[in-house]
Design a protein around this motif. Structure first.
Motif, mmCIF file in Angstrom:
data_model
loop_
_atom_site.group_PDB
_atom_site.id
_atom_site.type_symbol
_atom_site.label_atom_id
_atom_site.label_comp_id
_atom_site.label_asym_id
_atom_site.label_seq_id
_atom_site.Cartn_x
_atom_site.Cartn_y
_atom_site.Cartn_z
ATOM 1 N N PHE A 192 0.806 -1.219 0.000
ATOM 2 C CA PHE A 192 0.000 0.000 0.000
ATOM 3 C C PHE A 192 0.844 1.277 0.000
ATOM 4 C CE2 PHE A 192 -2.703 -3.278 1.869
ATOM 5 C CZ PHE A 192 -3.873 -3.102 1.148
ATOM 6 N N TRP A 224 4.266 10.052 -5.830
ATOM 7 C CA TRP A 224 2.810 10.033 -5.754
ATOM 8 C C TRP A 224 2.276 11.058 -4.770
ATOM 9 C CZ3 TRP A 224 -1.659 8.593 -2.967
ATOM 10 C CH2 TRP A 224 -2.769 8.287 -3.773
ATOM 11 N N ASP A 225 2.992 11.223 -3.673
ATOM 12 C CA ASP A 225 2.472 12.073 -2.607
ATOM 13 C C ASP A 225 3.639 12.616 -1.795
ATOM 14 O OD1 ASP A 225 0.098 12.959 -1.022
ATOM 15 O OD2 ASP A 225 1.133 11.826 0.551
ATOM 16 N N TYR A 264 -1.574 4.526 0.248
ATOM 17 C CA TYR A 264 -2.567 4.872 -0.789
ATOM 18 C C TYR A 264 -3.978 5.064 -0.228
ATOM 19 C CZ TYR A 264 0.404 3.628 -4.822
ATOM 20 O OH TYR A 264 1.367 3.585 -5.783
ATOM 21 N N PRO A 265 -4.522 4.038 0.422
ATOM 22 C CA PRO A 265 -5.927 4.183 0.836
ATOM 23 C C PRO A 265 -6.112 5.314 1.841
ATOM 24 C CG PRO A 265 -5.019 2.067 1.552
ATOM 25 C CD PRO A 265 -3.975 2.731 0.739
ATOM 26 N N THR A 281 -4.255 8.117 2.103
ATOM 27 C CA THR A 281 -4.171 9.396 1.404
ATOM 28 C C THR A 281 -5.490 9.690 0.687
ATOM 29 O OG1 THR A 281 -1.888 8.835 0.998
ATOM 30 C CG2 THR A 281 -2.735 10.760 -0.157
ATOM 31 N N ALA A 282 -6.004 8.659 0.023
ATOM 32 C CA ALA A 282 -7.250 8.847 -0.730
ATOM 33 C C ALA A 282 -8.407 9.151 0.212
ATOM 34 C CB ALA A 282 -7.549 7.598 -1.551
ATOM 35 N N PHE A 310 -2.984 10.026 -10.745
ATOM 36 C CA PHE A 310 -2.102 9.690 -11.854
ATOM 37 C C PHE A 310 -2.788 8.653 -12.736
ATOM 38 C CE2 PHE A 310 1.226 10.738 -8.595
ATOM 39 C CZ PHE A 310 1.543 11.964 -9.155
ATOM 40 N N PRO A 353 -8.796 3.436 -3.149
ATOM 41 C CA PRO A 353 -10.238 3.580 -3.370
ATOM 42 C C PRO A 353 -10.506 4.727 -4.337
ATOM 43 C CG PRO A 353 -9.629 4.543 -1.267
ATOM 44 C CD PRO A 353 -8.363 3.994 -1.860
#
Lengths: 335, 552
Positions: A286, A292-293, A301-302, A304-305, B64, B77
C-alpha cells in the motif's frame, strides 16, 4: 446564549487552517517504558521476515481529518474566552484484492469554547445547506492549545467510534488505524486484529539500546521483533514493532519508509505476532512511490485517498469560513 | 419521467449547453434526449430540452494515470464519475438561463421528446428516419414542400454513405406514410439510375427483407413493400429497327426506352446539353453553341410534329449523324455574322462530331408520331420515375439529365401551381453543378435550387463532397444530411451544421445511419433508416407465386 452574541473573529488564533499538520506529538509520552525482551531476547534481535503468505487478507484503514474553520474569542464577563469553529471527519476504506472501497465517511462540526455550561447547536447557513456546529464547553481555564486539542481528540474519538461500532465490516478485516490506539476502546482488539500505525518518528523508542541498528537494517517486508511500550498516561501495555514499507532513495534518511505499529498487549503475544506478520508482509503493497504524494511512502494509498475524500467532505475552507464570518456579523447585531 | 442524473456544477452550465452527472445505476448515451426544469425566482419554471452529444467517464480520487492499476489491485479507493454533455435544442418559455446545478435531469419520452425535438410544433410532418432507440424522427414537411423551405442535400462517401438509399427512403415515406400519402398522392419524383441497374426493381418487393426490418417499417408507420406507382425509363438498344427495344440487361419487362426526335432536338433547343461539361466562362465555345442552337431552331420553325426528321436548307436530315454532318458542312452559314474565330468553330465541330457516338441512338429521325409520344420521358404520368443512364457515355448522361431537368422545369412552369410536387433526386451534384465554371445543366440545377421551391420542384441532391458543389445549390437546401464523410471533408465549412461532435462521428457512421439537420432544430439528429423494402438488384426480387410457377 449571551456569550454567543459576543463572539468575534480572531483569525490568528488558529493554526492548521485547512492544512494537515503533525500532531501525533501530543498523544505520545515523553519517555515511555520500553521492554524489548518480549518476542525475541535482545541478544537474538534481527529483522524478521514473515513466512511467505498467500492471498492478502482484507485490510480496513481508518483515518480522520480535522480543520479549524475559524478561530474566535468570546467575551465572558471581563474574561476573554478562546474558542474555534472546527470541522472534523473520520472514515474507513476496506481494501480487498481487486477492490478498494470507502465504506464509512462521517463529518462533524464543533464550536469549542473555553467556557463552562454552554451546549446545544449553532446553525450556520452556508448557501444551500446549514452547517450545524455542536457547542462544546471545555472549561474556563483552558487556553488556545487546549481548544485546538479538543478538535483533535474529537476526531480521534470519531475514529474510535467507527472501529468500535459493530456496523463497520471489521469481522474479517485487519484494521489499521491512523495514529496510536490511545482512543480506541480496549476490547476492539478482541473482536478483530487492530493495529495503530504511527508514521512519524517523534520518539525513537529503541534509541540508546543496542537494538537501534536493527531498525534501520529492515528491508521492505521485514519487521523488528515485538517490544512492549508502556505509556505513562495509559494503564495498558502495548505491543509494538517497526515495519519497513519501502526502501528510501539515497538522499533520504534511512528512517524514511519505516513505520511503527502497536496493539494492546492484553490481546496476547500470539495475536500480536500474527498481526505483526500480516502488516510486515502486506502493508508495503500500500506504500506509494515518492512521486505520488508528499508524505510517501509512509502515508499509504488508501489513507491518502480517504483523507482527500474526508477533507473534501468538510466543505470548501474559504466558503465555510466566509459563511461563519457573515453568521457572526449578523449574530452580533452588527448588520 | 425517468430521472437519469443531475446538472453538475463543476463545469459551467450555460443556456445552450450543460453537463449532467449521471446517477449511479443509470446511463446516458450519445443522441439521448433529455430535459431539465429549472425554477426562476418569480415562480416561473423554465424547461430546457437537449440532446446528448458527448459522454465521458473518469475516476474520481485518482491523481495519476497509473492509479488505475492501483485501483484494480484494490490498493486505492476511487469513485467513478460519468457525465454527459447536452446541447440544448429548446427552451420553454424562452428565458435563456442556465439550468441550475443540482437540478434533476430526466430522459425525454413521449410528449417531452416531441417537444424537445420540435415535433409537437410540426403541423405537417414526414418520417425522416428512426432514432437509435427506435423512435420516429420527423421532418417538418413545410420545410420540404416549399411552404417555408425546400430541398434536401445529402453528402457522404460513395458506397458507405447510402445517399441514394436514403433519398429513396424519404420518397417512400412521403408517398406511403398515412400522414403524407393522401395529400401527396399526385406528387411525382424522378430519379436517375447511375449505378448498375440497381433502381430498376423499385416496384418489386425485396426478398431479403428480414422480419426485424419489417418491424422497423411498421414502427415508422410504413408498409414494408415496394414503390407502388413506378415508371422505368432506359435508353434504347443501339441496333434496333422499327420498334425501340430497351438496352437494359437484367430487366426488359415494364421498361420503356426513351428517345427524342431530331425535330424536338432542334425546335426545343436541346443542343447546348451536348456541351454540358463545365466550361470556363471565358471560352468562346458557348457562343458557337448558341449560334448553332439558334440556327437549328430557326431552320426547323413550324415543321410539323408529325415528322421526327427535319428539313435543313431544303435537305432532309433523318439521323443524328446527318445533322452533325450538315452543321459541319455548312459552318459558314451557321456561324455567319457571329464573329467567331476559326479555332472556336473548329472546337465546336470537333466536339459535336465526338458526341455522335454518344447520343445518336437517343436523338433520332426514325420515330413515328406515336413512337415519339411513347418514348418521350414523361415524369408526370407515374409517381416514381426512374431514368436509367448508367450505361451511357458521360456526354450522353449529361445530355439526358440536362434535358429531363429542363423539360420538367418547363412543364412545371406551364402548370403554374406548386402542387403537386415534383421531387428530383440527383446524385453527383459536383458533376452537374460544380462550384467552378458554367454549364447549361448547372444553370438548370441552380434554377431548381432557387426557383424550384415556388414551382414545387424539390431537389433531393447528393454528392460525395459538398465543398465541390455550387454553394447556392447546397445552401438553398432546408434539410442537410450527412452520411459517412471523409475526415478531411468533414472539416470543411459546408458541414458547419454538424457541430464538432457530429463531425468527428461522421467519419465512423455506418451504412444506414445519417446525421439530419433541419431548420427548426439547432443540432443535427442521428437517424437510421430501414433496409430497402424494394428490390435493389435482380437477386433480391421476391417473386409472386405465379411468377415462381413460370420460372420453374
Amino acid at each position: 446564549m449571551a456569550l454567543l452574541t459576543t463572539l468575534r473573529l480572531h483569525p490568528w488564533a488558529s493554526t492548521w487552517e485547512g492544512q494537515p499538520g503533525a500532531s501525533d506529538e501530543d498523544e505520545e509520552d515523553e519517555r515511555p517504558y520500553v521492554d524489548p525482551a518480549v518476542e525475541v531476547p535482545p541478544q537474538d534481535w534481527r529483522p524478521l521476515r514473515p513466512p511467505a503468505a498467500g492471498e492478502p487478507p482484507a485490510f480496513m484503514f481508518v483515518d480522520g481529518v480535522r480543520r479549524i474553520d475559524v478561530g474566535v474569542v468570546a467575551q465572558d464577563g471581563d474574561r476573554p474566552a478562546w474558542g474555534l469553529f472546527g470541522s472534523y471527519g473520520a472514515g474507513a476504506v476496506v481494501c480487498r484484492p481487486g477492490r478498494a472501497q470507502v465504506v464509512r465517511e462521517h463529518v462533524r462540526r464543533s464550536l469549542v469554547l473555553a467556557a463552562v455550561g454552554y451546549e446545544g447547536e449553532v446553525n450556520v447557513p452556508a448557501g444551500s445547506v446549514v452547517l450545524a456546529y455542536r457547542v462544546e464547553s471545555v472549561g474556563e481555564d483552558k487556553g488556545q492549545n487546549d481548544v485546538r486539542r479538543e478538535v483533535q481528540q474529537r476526531m480521534r474519538m470519531l475514529e474510535a467510534e467507527l472501529v468500535a461500532s459493530g456496523d463497520a465490516p471489521t469481522q474479517d478485516a485487519v484494521v489499521v488505524v491512523d495514529g496510536p490506539i490511545t482512543f480506541l476502546p480496549r476490547d476492539a482488539g478482541r473482536r478483530a486484529l487492530v493495529a495503530g500505525l504511527i508514521k512519524t518518528h517523534h520518539r525513537y523508542y529503541l534509541e540508546g539500546t543496542p537494538l537501534a541498528p536493527w531498525m534501520t537494517a529492515l528491508a521492505p517486508g521485514e519487521r523488528t521483533p515485538i517490544f512492549v511500550v508502556r505509556p505513562k498516561a495509559s494503564p495498558d501495555d502495548r505491543f509494538s514493532w517497526y515495519v519497513r514499507l519501502a526502501e528510501p532513495p539515497p538522499f533520504h534518511h534511512s528512517l524514511v519508509g519505516i513505520v511503527r505499529l502497536e496493539t494492546w498487549a492484553q490481546a496476547g503475544l500470539e495475536r500480536a505476532r500474527a498481526l505483526a506478520d500480516l502488516t510486515a508482509a502486506f502493508l508495503p503493497r500500500f506504500a506509494p512511490p515518492m512521486a505520488w504524494d508528499d508524505r510517501a511512502p509512509n502515508n499509504l494509498y488508501p489513507v491518502t485517498a480517504l483523507e482527500q475524500r474526508l477533507r473534501h467532505g468538510l466543505g470548501d475552507y474559504q466558503w465555510v469560513r466566509r459563511s461563519i464570518e457573515s453568521f457572526i456579523y449578523r449574530l452580533g447585531g452588527l448588520s | 419521467m425517468t430521472e437519469v442524473g443531475r446538472v453538475l456544477g463543476t463545469d459551467d452550465a450555460r443556456p445552450l449547453d450543460f453537463w449532467v452527472a449521471v446517477a449511479e445505476g443509470r446511463y446516458l448515451q450519445l443522441d439521448d434526449v433529455v430535459y431539465v426544469r429549472t425554477p426562476l425566482p418569480d415562480g416561473v419554471e423554465v424547461t430546457v430540452y437537449g440532446v446528448v452529444d458527448q459522454v465521458r467517464a473518469r475516476y474520481e480520487g485518482a491523481r495519476f494515470d497509473s492509479d488505475v492499476f492501483r485501483a484494480a489491485e484494490g490498493l486505492l479507493p476511487v469513485g467513478i464519475s460519468s457525465a454527459a454533455h447536452v446541447s440544448v435544442t429548446r427552451v420553454e418559455p424562452e428565458v435563456f438561463v442556465p439550468p441550475l446545478p443540482g437540478q434533476p435531469v430526466c430522459r425525454a419520452e413521449g410528449v417531452e421528446r416531441e417537444r424537445a425535438l420540435y415535433f409537437d410544433s410540426m403541423e405537417r410532418r414526414f418520417p425522416a428516419g428512426l432514432s437509435r432507440d427506435g423512435q420516429i424522427v420527423w421532418g417538418n414537411l413545410e420545410f420540404l414542400d416549399g411552404t417555408r423551405g425546400g430541398h434536401v442535400n445529402i453528402a457522404g462517401v460513395s458506397g458507405v454513405a447510402t445517399k441514394t438509399s436514403y433519398a429513396l427512403f424519404l420518397l417512400y415515406g412521403l408517398f406511403h406514410h398515412p400522414a403524407t400519402a393522401a395529400r401527396n398522392r399526385h406528387d411525382r419524383a424522378v430519379i436517375f439510375n447511375v449505378k448498375g441497374e440497381d433502381l430498376l426493381f423499385l416496384d418489386k418487393p425485396n426478398a431479403r427483407l428480414s422480419e426485424a426490418e419489417k418491424a422497423r417499417y411498421s414502427s415508422l408507420g410504413l408498409p414494408a413493400g415496394p414503390f407502388r406507382d413506378v415508371a422505368l425509363w432506359a435508353p434504347p438498344h443501339r441496333d434496333c429497327f422499327g420498334d425501340l427495344v430497351t438496352s437494359t440487361v437484367s430487366r426488359q419487362e415494364g421498361v420503356t426506352p426513351y428517345a427524342w426526335s431530331l425535330r424536338e432536338f432542334c425546335q426545343r433547343r436541346l443542343l447546348p446539353f451536348l456541351f454540358a461539361d463545365a466550361d470556363s466562362e471565358a471560352s468562346q465555345l458557348h457562343l458557337a453553341v448558341g449560334a448553332a442552337e439558334r440556327f437549328l431552331a430557326h431552320q426547323t420553325e413550324g415543321q410539323p410534329s408529325s415528322q421526327a426528321w427535319v428539313m435543313l436548307g431544303g435537305q432532309r436530315v433523318t439521323d443524328f449523324q446527318d445533322l452533325v454532318d450538315y452543321l459541319t458542312d455548312h459552318s459558314d452559314e451557321v456561324f455567319a455574322g457571329s464573329h467567331l474565330s476559326q479555332a472556336t468553330v473548329g472546337a465546336f465541330v470537333r466536339r459535336l462530331q465526338g458526341s455522335v457516338e454518344a447520343v445518336s441512338h437517343l436523338v433520332r429521325g426514325d420515330l413515328s408520331p406515336d413512337q415519339e409520344e411513347r418514348h418521350r420521358i414523361d415524369v408526370l404520368a407515374h409517381q416514381l420515375n426512374v431514368v436509367d443512364i448508367h450505361a451511357l457515355h458521360d456526354r450522353a448522361k449529361r445530355f439526358v439529365v440536362g434535358v429531363v431537368l429542363r423539360q420538367l422545369m418547363q412543364a412545371k412552369d406551364k402548370q403554374g401551381t406548386r402542387e403537386p410536387l415534383l421531387f428530383v433526386v440527383l446524385d453527383e451534384l459536383n458533376k452537374y453543378a460544380p462550384r467552378e465554371g458554367w454549364s447549361p445543366i448547372k444553370e438548370v440545377v441552380l434554377d431548381i435550387a432557387e426557383r424550384g421551391r415556388s414551382l414545387g420542384v424539390i431537389l433531393i441532391g447528393a454528392q460525395q463532397t459538398a465543398s465541390e458543389v455550387e454553394r447556392r445549390v447546397v445552401t438553398n437546401a432546408s434539410f442537410r444530411v450527412a452520411g459517412r464523410l471523409d475526415t478531411a471533408e468533414a472539416e470543411r465549412s459546408e458541414y458547419g451544421f454538424l457541430g464538432t461532435q457530429a463531425r468527428a462521428r461522421a467519419s465512423i457512421l455506418k451504412p444506414g445511419t445519417m446525421f439530419l439537420h433541419q431548420p427548426e432544430l439547432p443540432v443535427p439528429l442521428l437517424v437510421q433508416f430501414p433496409f430497402p423494402a424494394w428490390a435493389t438488384r435482380p437477386e433480391e426480387v421476391a417473386h409472386t407465386l405465379d411468377e415462381e410457377h413460370i420460372l420453374r
